[in-house]
Design a protein around this motif. Structure first.
Motif, PDB file in Angstrom:
ATOM      1  N   LEU A 144       0.905  -1.649  -0.359  1.00 25.50           N
ATOM      2  CA  LEU A 144       0.114   0.057  -0.272  1.00 25.50           C
ATOM      3  C   LEU A 144       0.891   1.608  -0.269  1.00 25.50           C
ATOM      4  CD1 LEU A 144      -2.481  -0.822   2.703  1.00 25.50           C
ATOM      5  CD2 LEU A 144      -3.703  -1.037  -0.116  1.00 25.50           C
ATOM      6  N   GLY A 184      -3.958  -6.147  -1.866  1.00 25.87           N
ATOM      7  CA  GLY A 184      -3.910  -4.938  -1.896  1.00 25.87           C
ATOM      8  C   GLY A 184      -4.538  -4.340  -2.136  1.00 25.87           C
ATOM      9  N   LYS A 243      -4.849   3.695   0.454  1.00 21.22           N
ATOM     10  CA  LYS A 243      -3.271   3.499  -0.295  1.00 21.22           C
ATOM     11  C   LYS A 243      -3.512   4.854   1.222  1.00 21.22           C
ATOM     12  CE  LYS A 243      -2.271   1.680  -4.153  1.00 21.22           C
ATOM     13  NZ  LYS A 243      -1.647   1.237  -5.236  1.00 21.22           N
TER      14      LYS A 243
END
Length: 262
Positions: free
Chosen positions: A25, A39, A47
């Motif tokens: 991330l 992710g 993020k």
């Protein structure tokens, strides 16, 4: 730098791990396809949350060093991403001592190469799980003086410990080992700030074999019971210690709290 007779566990590349997903991330390369898959399944705001969380750690660590704190115990370190905590604090207090702990063996391998102290300070690392707080503290005592203030850092960690594993009791036990004037630095995913994002993240982590338990503000506040909150208190990660406006909304709670005198 592991202690005791336990053999170091091998890296399991077939299962995702929180430290490696977090690395992905943040744009890191020290992860595996299984971590990347988790992710990529998360909303883009994940993020932002990782970045905001990391920036909070930098600000809190620098503030503590500016207060003269020169001992740090960072549990749930994650894969080293510069600047690391010891780099932040040793720029301000070159003699600072930092003990890192994480339960992913890949973090240990990176730590041995990258978590290198400045010449005046000290860094140490133990591969251990926060669910075994006594083992971490026992190891840390070889480096840190628990009769003096220590900053205990639990950054984006406790939401991986569900209530059924006594998450609040673990933090209480860790804080109980600290001298008055010590600090707890905490960030924690929120279930009530961006509820749709929290629900999506929980589901996608679960598909990757990772239990994720975000909490409400009231539930996060329980980790801080008996401590004196540093202004501005328990706020979002983007609101703590900065005048910079972050355009992305925050789904992470953050706080720094002081251990009072008896």
């Amino acid at each position: 730098m592991t202690d005791g007779p336990e053999a170091p566990p091998t890296i399991d590349t077939s299962k995702a791990h929180p430290a490696r997903v977090y690395d992905w991330l943040l744009g890191g390369k020290d992860n595996y396809p299984v971590d990347e898959a988790v992710g990529q399944s998360l909303p883009p705001a994940a993020k932002d949350a990782a970045r905001q969380n990391r920036q909070f750690m930098h600000r809190a660590a620098a503030w503590l060093a500016g207060q003269g704190v020169n001992q740090f115990l960072d549990i749930g370190t994650g894969i080293p991403t510069e600047p690391n905590l010891h780099q932040v604090v040793q720029r301000i207090v070159p003699t600072a001592k930092v003990v890192y702990a994480d339960n992913d063996p890949i973090v240990l391998r990176h730590a041995e190469a990258l978590l290198i102290s400045g010449t005046e300070g000290v860094t140490d690392y133990i591969e251990a799980d926060v669910r075994r707080p006594g083992r971490i503290v026992e190891h840390a005592r070889a480096t840190l003086d628990f009769d003096r203030p220590i900053a205990l850092s639990l950054i984006a960690l406790m939401h991986f410990v569900p209530d059924g594993q006594d998450a609040h009791a673990i933090v209480r036990d860790l804080v109980a080992t600290l001298a008055p004037g010590s600090y707890l630095v905490l960030s924690h995913g929120a279930s009530d700030l961006l509820p749709e994002l929290a629900a999506k993240a929980t589901a996608e982590y679960a598909r990757g074999g990772i239990t994720l338990g975000f909490r409400t503000r009231t539930e996060v506040a329980r980790f801080l019971d008996g401590l004196d909150l540093v202004a501005p208190g328990l706020v979002t990660a983007t609101e703590w210690g900065t005048a910079t406006v972050d355009a992305a909304p925050s789904g992470v709670y953050a706080a720094v709290a002081r251990v009072p005198s008896p």
